[in-house]
Every structure is written in structure tokens, then in C-alpha cells.
Design a protein around this motif. Structure first.
Motif, PDB file in Angstrom:
ATOM      1  N   THR A 157       0.598  -1.029  -0.255  1.00 58.91           N
ATOM      2  CA  THR A 157       0.094   0.078   0.019  1.00 58.91           C
ATOM      3  C   THR A 157       0.910   1.285   0.142  1.00 58.91           C
ATOM      4  O   THR A 157       0.526   2.382  -0.334  1.00 58.91           O
ATOM      5  N   ASN A 158       2.227   1.180   0.552  1.00 59.66           N
ATOM      6  CA  ASN A 158       2.854   2.346   0.359  1.00 59.66           C
ATOM      7  C   ASN A 158       3.951   2.494  -0.656  1.00 59.66           C
ATOM      8  O   ASN A 158       4.637   3.266  -0.649  1.00 59.66           O
ATOM      9  N   LEU A 159       3.794   1.553  -1.560  1.00 55.62           N
ATOM     10  CA  LEU A 159       4.404   1.600  -2.737  1.00 55.62           C
ATOM     11  C   LEU A 159       4.505   2.851  -3.502  1.00 55.62           C
ATOM     12  O   LEU A 159       3.428   3.291  -3.753  1.00 55.62           O
ATOM     13  N   LEU A 160       5.730   3.458  -4.082  1.00 59.01           N
ATOM     14  CA  LEU A 160       5.772   4.819  -4.933  1.00 59.01           C
ATOM     15  C   LEU A 160       6.638   4.627  -5.794  1.00 59.01           C
ATOM     16  O   LEU A 160       7.766   4.480  -5.524  1.00 59.01           O
ATOM     17  N   VAL A 161       6.117   4.329  -7.122  1.00 64.91           N
ATOM     18  CA  VAL A 161       7.138   4.443  -8.158  1.00 64.91           C
ATOM     19  C   VAL A 161       6.778   5.744  -9.147  1.00 64.91           C
ATOM     20  O   VAL A 161       5.668   5.763  -9.547  1.00 64.91           O
ATOM     21  N   ASP A 162       7.623   6.416  -8.755  1.00 63.30           N
ATOM     22  CA  ASP A 162       7.579   7.796  -9.612  1.00 63.30           C
ATOM     23  C   ASP A 162       7.570   7.783 -10.961  1.00 63.30           C
ATOM     24  O   ASP A 162       6.674   8.397 -11.985  1.00 63.30           O
ATOM     25  N   GLU A 163       8.295   6.802 -11.618  1.00 64.19           N
ATOM     26  CA  GLU A 163       8.483   6.443 -13.119  1.00 64.19           C
ATOM     27  C   GLU A 163       8.896   5.104 -13.389  1.00 64.19           C
ATOM     28  O   GLU A 163       9.945   4.906 -12.992  1.00 64.19           O
ATOM     29  N   LEU A 164       8.107   4.544 -14.204  1.00 60.00           N
ATOM     30  CA  LEU A 164       8.481   3.505 -14.970  1.00 60.00           C
ATOM     31  C   LEU A 164       8.990   4.059 -15.956  1.00 60.00           C
ATOM     32  O   LEU A 164       8.218   4.469 -17.109  1.00 60.00           O
ATOM     33  N   ASP A 165      10.351   3.832 -16.430  1.00 63.52           N
ATOM     34  CA  ASP A 165      10.936   4.266 -17.603  1.00 63.52           C
ATOM     35  C   ASP A 165      12.224   3.477 -17.935  1.00 63.52           C
ATOM     36  O   ASP A 165      12.375   2.575 -17.190  1.00 63.52           O
ATOM     37  N   SER A 166      12.970   3.867 -19.161  1.00 59.09           N
ATOM     38  CA  SER A 166      13.908   3.173 -19.602  1.00 59.09           C
ATOM     39  C   SER A 166      15.147   3.195 -18.520  1.00 59.09           C
ATOM     40  O   SER A 166      16.099   2.436 -18.978  1.00 59.09           O
ATOM     41  N   ALA A 167      15.342   4.193 -17.698  1.00 59.94           N
ATOM     42  CA  ALA A 167      16.390   4.133 -16.836  1.00 59.94           C
ATOM     43  C   ALA A 167      16.572   2.832 -16.110  1.00 59.94           C
ATOM     44  O   ALA A 167      17.601   2.619 -15.564  1.00 59.94           O
ATOM     45  N   TYR A 168      15.232   2.267 -15.714  1.00 65.32           N
ATOM     46  CA  TYR A 168      15.214   1.108 -14.786  1.00 65.32           C
ATOM     47  C   TYR A 168      14.997  -0.204 -15.922  1.00 65.32           C
ATOM     48  O   TYR A 168      15.113  -1.222 -15.601  1.00 65.32           O
ATOM     49  N   TYR A 169      13.964  -0.093 -16.732  1.00 65.33           N
ATOM     50  CA  TYR A 169      13.758  -1.018 -17.459  1.00 65.33           C
ATOM     51  C   TYR A 169      14.294  -1.611 -18.610  1.00 65.33           C
ATOM     52  O   TYR A 169      15.233  -0.881 -19.282  1.00 65.33           O
ATOM     53  N   THR A 170      14.319  -3.097 -18.659  1.00 68.21           N
ATOM     54  CA  THR A 170      14.941  -3.909 -19.735  1.00 68.21           C
ATOM     55  C   THR A 170      13.750  -4.905 -20.299  1.00 68.21           C
ATOM     56  O   THR A 170      13.068  -5.389 -19.523  1.00 68.21           O
ATOM     57  N   PRO A 171      13.544  -5.043 -21.683  1.00 62.97           N
ATOM     58  CA  PRO A 171      12.818  -5.864 -22.303  1.00 62.97           C
ATOM     59  C   PRO A 171      12.983  -7.213 -21.795  1.00 62.97           C
ATOM     60  O   PRO A 171      12.025  -7.988 -21.771  1.00 62.97           O
ATOM     61  N   GLU A 172      14.064  -7.537 -21.278  1.00 63.97           N
ATOM     62  CA  GLU A 172      14.205  -9.024 -20.805  1.00 63.97           C
ATOM     63  C   GLU A 172      13.789  -9.245 -19.493  1.00 63.97           C
ATOM     64  O   GLU A 172      13.126 -10.364 -19.262  1.00 63.97           O
ATOM     65  N   GLN A 173      13.971  -8.334 -18.445  1.00 66.18           N
ATOM     66  CA  GLN A 173      13.814  -8.454 -17.120  1.00 66.18           C
ATOM     67  C   GLN A 173      12.469  -7.602 -16.761  1.00 66.18           C
ATOM     68  O   GLN A 173      12.288  -7.576 -15.532  1.00 66.18           O
ATOM     69  N   GLY A 174      12.176  -6.749 -17.409  1.00 72.75           N
ATOM     70  CA  GLY A 174      11.243  -5.615 -16.924  1.00 72.75           C
ATOM     71  C   GLY A 174      11.781  -4.689 -15.838  1.00 72.75           C
ATOM     72  O   GLY A 174      13.020  -4.421 -16.012  1.00 72.75           O
ATOM     73  N   GLU A 175      10.793  -4.207 -15.133  1.00 73.67           N
ATOM     74  CA  GLU A 175      11.333  -3.449 -13.939  1.00 73.67           C
ATOM     75  C   GLU A 175      11.030  -3.661 -12.547  1.00 73.67           C
ATOM     76  O   GLU A 175       9.560  -3.988 -12.502  1.00 73.67           O
ATOM     77  N   GLN A 176      11.826  -3.872 -11.516  1.00 72.94           N
ATOM     78  CA  GLN A 176      11.235  -4.575 -10.363  1.00 72.94           C
ATOM     79  C   GLN A 176      10.644  -3.250  -9.621  1.00 72.94           C
ATOM     80  O   GLN A 176      11.154  -2.035  -9.499  1.00 72.94           O
ATOM     81  N   LEU A 177       9.601  -3.580  -8.842  1.00 76.49           N
ATOM     82  CA  LEU A 177       8.654  -2.614  -8.277  1.00 76.49           C
ATOM     83  C   LEU A 177       9.070  -2.780  -6.625  1.00 76.49           C
ATOM     84  O   LEU A 177       8.905  -1.768  -5.771  1.00 76.49           O
ATOM     85  N   SER A 178       9.183  -3.965  -6.319  1.00 76.00           N
ATOM     86  CA  SER A 178       9.647  -4.267  -4.843  1.00 76.00           C
ATOM     87  C   SER A 178      10.430  -5.562  -4.395  1.00 76.00           C
ATOM     88  O   SER A 178      10.133  -6.561  -5.347  1.00 76.00           O
TER      89      SER A 178
END
Length: 836
Positions: free
Chosen positions: A602-623
Motif C-alpha cells: 500500500t505504501n509503494l511509490l513508483v515515480d517513473e516506470l521508464d527506460s532508466a530502470y527497464y529492460t525488455p528481458e527482465q522488466g523493472e522491479q517494483l519491490s
């Protein structure tokens, strides 16, 4: 172009989570149902002398040694798939090379468990055991060894798109009112029906789940316990999919008249029950994902990668019913364990030992002696969850022994310690002196842990817990195994005699005839235990990106709950890269409504899902954390979805917004951990018992459903997992301990000034006396990190003033007792006890 994302994944066990009381799948006195073609043999391999052409390649030879030799007998596959028999003739005896070619059409060397041969036997085709699952697991081991075994390599997991996208709609959910179950309960407890087996006071073959229990003192108590056991077998949204109905209709399991009419009677009652329930629906304005697939329809998260090249016995407890736990190592003879006494199956693979034991025969157990003596070294590996931290004896977890004072080896428990007893030329016949974990470290916890004991003549004994070597010297020099006895039995949960009982849950045990290395042990710990799936929650419509999912690794953690772990975002369209997409607060929904507990995100805050963290193979971890969500209708019926406070700039309706935490886009292995921890349930109860002198049994007896209350307490010592519902449960427990303390005069006088209880004036010195008594008993003096007495006086003094406000001057004895109980619970349940 749409395609599947390929993830390189090491699946990890999440330790430090509470293991609840066991509840298993529906079974009965008579074993398996119709459709299982059992061959007349207990499983011993019939030898066969091969006189045909030599194997052409090394791979053909590996096939012969690992698969053909084990299945060629007429009591296995040879009676049908041998020379001149049914196609494919993968155990033909005239030409091993032709048998090899035939076998390659029905095996999958990359994923042995997916082999046609395994799936066929797992479906009930000519299994030589009473459990098709056990036969399937055994053949999987044969094929795995042919393929070269598991070497701990990273497995490739392919995520597949969810094609049947559905919104969370109106859903029927079973209520908490056990009277709803009355009609079914009356049917099941009728003469010569289900209560013959599925009741704790059964005089026949007693088997869990106890959905027809008659052992309690009142009908209401029986009904409550039975209903709790029955919920996962009832599907009120699709009654014809209810396990109760299918068990009789399709599997002809212990019908009392004829199966069609008996099954119809059950179905009619479930339909009537469903008709009495009200639907639940999400509030208008809720932002939700699409429904994920049901658990068993998710993408299997690879549990491969274990090091098992030298496994000689292995129990994964997958069967889920009956009275036998099967050794599926594939090494003959199989040490199949008879479940004796109070032993029940745990959902998600495992057994719960509550005074009973699991014991093999001395004849089959002899293989442990023989195969370990050939190497002179061994390892015993187990995933266990001790039921508490007060057991002594040592209480026996895994034992290869002959009596209470004779053994080859034992892994046991003495309170917070694991004990490793081992007979050698330098130790006694009882394995003394034991190698134990250090007293002060409190290594053993009442939570799921990976424990490995190893021995070699060069290094002696070693103990590992959760992948880490316990740096404690062996009190004896290594010696050798010349004194081992081959007439002993392999037992879990007690000595062969039933003495030194251990209570807890065992999820897996493996015995290796080599001493595992530290790297191999860490690898097996990282792989984890149990069956895990990836569940994909589609959010494409909210972020305007195709094939976009939030993915959780999910498993049935025990008979009462699911584990949701380490969510990440990914698009299965390899051309998609998210930009500036925000997520604020995320909740897990089940069967049309938000789960009532376990909302760790409930306290998760993702300011930006973007290319800085994201890769097509592994995605982007949220927690990188996990949480426990209560099971409702069972893994075959429960449906999950996600609810968001805010998603991509859109604000939704939620029950409690919470305070958002910063986004963690980091590797799990590098995650910083708190330097302090919190006590888990077992530690909390043991601490309160020690401080007050009240035994846990006195407190536990106050609960109608203690296991349900236990699940509301902290499950592990990670401070990050401490949630707002935990203090409420801790306070409730503290009140009960304080109530028992104050009602017992002898215990009370050991803590409080006896003069208080003749009528106290809390507006004067009696208040300070009470606070001093509590400080001395529950907090202590001189500890560097404990609060000062003056700080306690301020906080507790205000509470005492409020509690004594209704007293006109001096409180009477009843009022005094209530004030003291309230102040006692506040101090006993405070952070001075919780933080460690």
C-alpha cells in the motif's frame, strides 16, 4: 511484433514467514479414486539381465543406467512397453539403442517433469504406487539423472501472454458464518459417511482435512472446525467444480449409496448455499488490473537448479492425502514413510507434525547406511518450520536411529538451537556430544528455515542454516563411520519409540551421500522449496501500452495462505519501453474484494516506470518484499487482481491510502536491511510467558480459533514486514497474558506489590508503585538500549490516569485489577519486548 519475454530467474525461498496449521486436499479411508491403474507391487525394481547390442553412445548408456534399468521390470513398464508390446517400446529388451530412440519421443530432457511419460503416469496410468504423483516424481528423477542432473544453473522462464482478459466482476464469497455449512455438515456426518475418516475422533483411518469433525465438545465447535477445513473444497461460483462433488462424481471416492446420487446430493446443497450468499463488487471508481489466471494456470516459476547429483533419498510431500509420504529420489529401495499419529498434510507441499511421526521400515532405511558407508560422508538437508522455540530433548526432526539412546544421526531442536547428533568412531553410540548452534545467536526460529547437516572424514560435522555456515567448531574430531548400524529406521518427528516429539512443519528432506559444499548449499537455499508460479496482472488499458503486466511470483504457502513475492513490471511486446508511468499504492484483491490482511504494497511509490530502470528481458522491479494473503476457496478456485491508489496519473477509490514509500529499483541481493528486527509470533509468546510466568497453553486455550489469531501476528523478524495490524494482535495477546498473571495470586505477587490489590489510589504513590513494578519486571534496569524509568512514567502514567478516571479516590478491587491489567498489557506488548 508481439513475443514472449524470456527471464533469467533464480527462484528464492522467502524465509521468516509463519507456517500455519495444516489442511489438506480431500481424501478418505480407501485411498485413491477411480481411474488409477495400480500394478500389484510395492515398488521394488525387478532386475533384468540385458544381452542385446551394446549402447552406441555414452548418452544411450546414461539412458540405460538411469531410466531403462529402473522401468524395464514387469512390475513397472516392461509388461506393456517392452519388446513386441505397446508403442513406444522404450523398455524393449532386445536392443537398448532402439529403446533409446523410442524413449526420446516421450521425454523432455530440458524439463523432465514435462515429459509425456511423466504426465501419463501422473494422470494415473499404471502407477506402481498408490500415489500417481509419487510415481511421476520418481520417473522425473530418473529422466533428470539421464539428462545429467541438476547442477544449479539458472533456469529460463518464459512468460506467456494472458489471452482471456476479464475484469474483476461480482463474485460470490463464502461467509465467515459456520452455520452456512450446517446442511453439508449434517450430510457428511451421517451414519457410515465421511466422519468415519475425516474426524479427529475417527476410530478408523483418521485423515485430514477434518471437514466432518465430531471431536469437539459442542456442535458449534465441531461446525466451526469442519467449516474451516471445508471451505477450499466448495466453489460457490461454479458448484460443479467443487472438490467435494468431483471427488464422488468423477473419482467414485467412498460413496455411501451410489456415487451419482451421492454426488448430486452434495451438489444440490452447494447450489443452495451459493443461492443464499450475496455478491461482492468493487466500489465505483476503483482502478484495477484484469484478473490473473488461477494459481495452477500461471506460468511455472522454475524450481530447478538444485544440486542433487548425490541424492539417495528425498521427500517432497507432494501427495497431499493418505498415510504415506513417498521417497521420490529414484534410488531403490524407496524409503516410503508411514504417517503415524497426529500428522496432517500441509497445502503447498509438506506435513505438519503435532505429536505424530513419519517412519520408514528398517529394510528400506538400510539403503541410507549402505550408500553412505560407501562414500564415508553425507549431508542431511531439510526445509522445516519449528512449531515453537520451547521444544527440548532434543526434539527429533530427522532421525536415523534404533532407540532413544542409539542412532546413526539426528537433527533435532533444543529451544533456539539446532542439534546435530552423529555416531562415529570418536563419538558415542547416541551421537554425543552434539554439534549445536550457539545459544546466544538464537539461530532456530519458529519460521520456515533451510537446515543442512554435513559430515566428512576430513572436515567433520558442519551445520548450515538458510545458506549460511554456522561457525561453531565440532566438539569431536571427525573419525569415521565404522560403527554405524544398518538395522535402524529413518524417522521424522520423534525417536522410533515416539519419545522426544518435535512439533512443526517439514516441507522437504533430502539425504545425500556426499558432503555438500558451501556453494551447493547456498544454491539449494536460493532455489527454495515448494511449487511456485508467475501470475500476470494486465494493466494495458490504464497505461496505454500493449501486453503490459505487473507480475508476482506466487505460491501456496500453507493450507491457509498464499505467498506473493517480489512484483515487477514488464511488457511482453519487445518493442515497448515505458516512459514516465507512475504507480502509487498497490493492493491485492481476491474473489472480487480487497484482501483484508497482508497488504504490504500500500505504501509503494513508483515515480517513473521508464527506460532508466527497464529492460525488455527482465522488466523493472517494483519491490523486493513478499507478503502473505489469506486463502479463501483454494488454489483451484481463488481469483486474484490488483487495486491501485494511483496509476499513470489516475486516482482510484481505495479503503486506506497509506503513506507512500520510495520506489525500489534495485537488485534483491543488494537490498539494505534494517539493523534491528522484530520478534515473530513464537518469540513474542515465549517472551511474554517468560516475563509473566504464565504458560502459553493457558493463553492459547482462550481462543476459539487460535491458528487464525496466530496468522495475524508477525511472521518473521524483518522490521520491514511489520504492518499496522500486528500491534493490535500483540496487544490482544498481552492482555491475555496479563489477565492470567493477575488472576493467579502466586504469580501476581511475584511481580506486583501485594498491597495494590486491596484497593489502590492511583492519584497518589500507588501509581508510581505500579509503574516501578512493571518497569522492573518487564523492562529492567541498566540496559543500554532500553528506555529510562522516567520516560516510562510519563507514558504509562497518562494511561493509568485515564484508566482510573472512574475511581472516586481509591479504586475498588475490581477497578484496581482492570487498571493494572491495562498498564501491564501496554508495557508487556511494547517495543521494549518487540524489538530485537
Amino acid at each position: 511484433m508481439m513475443n514472449s519475454a524470456v527471464l533469467n530467474v533464480f527462484t528464492r525461498a522467502v524465509s521468516g514467514l509463519l507456517v500455519a496449521l495444516a489442511l489438506a486436499t480431500v481424501t478418505g479411508c480407501g485411498g485413491g479414486g477411480a481411474g488409477t491403474e495400480a500394478l500389484p507391487n510395492t515398488g521394488t525394481v525387478t532386475s533384468s539381465n540385458y544381452n542385446g547390442p551394446s549402447p552406441k553412445t555414452e548418452d544411450v548408456q546414461l539412458f540405460k543406467l538411469n531410466v531403462w534399468d529402473n522401468l524395464v521390470g514387469s512390475n513397472r513398464c516392461g509388461s506393456c512397453h517392452g519388446t513386441g508390446g505397446q508403442s513406444p517400446q522404450f523398455v524393449r529388451s532386445d536392443n537398448i539403442n532402439s529403446a533409446y530412440e523410442a524413449a526420446n519421443t516421450v521425454v523432455n530432457l530440458n524439463e523432465p517433469s514435462e515429459s509425456t511419460m511423466v504426465q501419463k503416469v501422473g494422470g494415473g496410468h499404471n502407477c506402481w504406487l498408490s500415489s500417481p504423483q509419487a510415481c511421476a516424481d520418481t520417473i522425473t528423477q530418473y529422466i533428470t539423472r539421464w539428462a545429467g542432473g541438476s547442477t544449479g544453473e539458472v533456469q529460463r522462464v518464459v512468460l506467456q501472454s494472458v489471452t482471456d482478459l476479464q475484469d474483476p466482476g461480482e463474485t460470490l464469497t463464502l461467509s465467515d458464518d459456520s452455520s452456512d455449512y450446517s446442511a453439508l455438515y449434517d450430510l457428511f456426518t451421517g451414519p457410515a459417511k465421511c466422519s468415519r475418516c475425516h474426524s479427529q475422533d475417527s476410530t478408523g483411518q483418521k485423515q485430514s482435512p477434518y471437514f466432518a469433525d465430531t471431536s469437539q465438545a459442542t456442535r458449534a465447535a465441531n461446525l466451526a472446525m469442519a467449516y474451516d477445513a471445508a471451505k477450499s473444497k466448495i466453489d460457490v461460483n461454479s458448484p460443479e467444480l467443487s472438490r467435494f462433488y468431483i471427488r464422488l462424481k468423477n473419482e467414485s471416492h467412498n460413496c455411501w449409496t451410489d456415487c451419482d446420487s451421492d454426488a448430486q446430493a452434495i451438489l444440490d446443497l452447494i447450489v443452495a448455499l451459493a443461492g443464499s450468499l450475496e455478491t461482492t463488487a468493487l466500489p465505483d471508481g476503483t482502478i484495477s488490473s484484469k484478473l490473473s489466471p488461477k494459481l495452477a494456470d500461471g506460468t511455472p516459476a522454475s524450481s530447478g537448479g538444485r544440486y542433487e547429483s548425490n541424492v539417495i533419498a528425498k521427500w517432497e510431500f507432494k501427495t497431499g492425502d493418505g498415510t504415506i509420504a513417498y521417497d521420490t529420489s529414484g534410488v531403490e529401495p524407496a524409503i516410503n514413510l508411514n504417517l503415524i499419529g497426529d500428522v496432517s498434510w500441509v497445502g503447498g507441499w509438506g506435513i505438519s507434525l503435532n505429536g505424530g511421526k513419519a517412519q520408514g521400515t528398517t529394510a528400506s532405511s538400510k539403503k541410507v547406511h549402505d550408500l553412505i558407508k560407501t562414500t564415508g560422508e553425507y549431508s542431511v538437508e531439510a526445509w522445516v518450520a519449528p512449531g515453537n522455540v520451547t521444544q527440548e530433548g532434543p526434539a527429533v526432526i530427522v532421525n536415523y536411529g534404533g532407540s532413544d539412546i542409539r542412532r546413526n544421526f539426528t537433527i533435532g531442536q533444543t529451544m533456539y538451537n539446532y542439534d546435530y547428533l552423529h555416531r562415529s568412531s570418536t563419538t558415542g553410540l547416541n551421537g554425543d556430544p552434539a554439534l549445536s548452534t550457539p545459544d546466544g545467536d538464537e539461530v532456530l526460529q519458529a519460521t520456515l528455515q533451510h537446515v543442512v547437516a554435513t559430515f566428512s572424514p576430513s572436515a567433520g560435522r558442519k551445520l548450515y542454516v538458510n545458506g549460511r555456515l554456522i561457525d561453531e567448531p565440532d566438539p569431536s574430531s571427525p573419525g569415521n563411520l565404522v560403527d554405524w548400524n544398518d538395522t535402524y529406521a529413518l524417522v521424522m518427528g520423534s525417536e522410533p519409540s515416539g519419545a522426544n516429539v518435535w512439533q512443526g512443519t517439514i516441507r522437504m528432506v533430502a539425504i545425500h551421500n556426499r558432503a555438500l559444499t558451501a556453494e551447493q548449499i547456498e544454491n539449494n537455499y536460493d532455489v527454495g522449496v515448494g511449487q511456485k508460479f508467475y501470475l500476470l496482472f494486465n494493466i494495458s488499458e490504464h497505461i496505454d501500452l500493449p501486453e503490459s503486466y505487473i507480475v508476482f511470483e506466487v505460491s501456496q504457502f500453507d493450507s491457509y495462505s498464499y505467498l506473493f513475492n517480489a512484483p515487477f513490471f514488464i511488457s511482453l511486446d519487445s518493442n515497448v519501453t515505458p516512459e514516465n508511468i507512475s504507480i502509487g499504492g498497490m493492493r491485492i484483491g481476491i474473489n472480487g474484494e480487497e484482501a483484508k490482511a497482508g497488504q504490504a504494497f500500500t505504501n509503494l511509490l513508483v515515480d517513473e516506470l521508464d527506460s532508466a530502470y527497464y529492460t525488455p528481458e527482465q522488466g523493472e522491479q517494483l519491490s523486493n518484499v513478499g507478503t502473505i494473503i489469506g486463502l479463501k476457496s483454494g488454489p483451484d478456485n481463488d481469483q486474484f487482481f490488483l487495486i491501485f491508489d494511483e496509476l499513470n496519473g489516475e486516482t482510484g477509490v481505495v479503503s486506506d491510502p497509506g503513506d507512500k514509500a520510495d520506489h525500489l529499483a534495485i537488485d534483491i541481493a543488494d537490498s539494505p536491511q534494517p539493523r534491528i528486527g522484530v520478534r515473530n509470533f513464537g518469540e513474542i509468546s515465549a517472551s511474554m510467558a517468560k516475563l509473566t510466568g504464565v504458560t502459553p497453553e493457558v493463553v492459547n486455550s482462550q481462543f476459539d480459533n487460535f491458528s487464525e489469531f496466530e496468522r495475524s501476528m508477525p511472521a518473521d523478524d524483518n522490521a520491514l514486514s511489520f504492518v499496522p495490524s500486528h500491534p493490535v494482535a500483540i496487544t490482544q495477546l498481552a492482555i491475555l497474558y496479563c489477565d492470567a498473571l493477575i488472576n493467579d495470586t502466586s504469580l501476581r505477587d511475584g511481580v506486583f506489590d501485594s498491597g495494590l490489590f486491596s484497593g489502590a489510589d492511583f492519584s497518589g504513590p500507588d501509581k508510581n508503585t505500579l509503574i516501578d513494578n512493571l518497569y522492573d519486571a518487564f523492562i529492567g534496569n541498566g540496559f543500554e538500549f532500553q528506555p529510562e524509568n522516567a520516560d516510562v512514567e510519563d507514558a504509562v502514567g497518562t494511561l493509568v490516569d485515564n484508566l482510573a478516571a472512574d475511581c472516586a479516590g481509591s479504586c475498588n478491587s475490581t477497578q484496581t485489577a482492570n487498571v493494572v491489567k491495562g498498564a501491564c498489557a501496554a508495557v508487556l506488548g511494547s517495543a521494549t519486548m518487540m524489538v530485537q
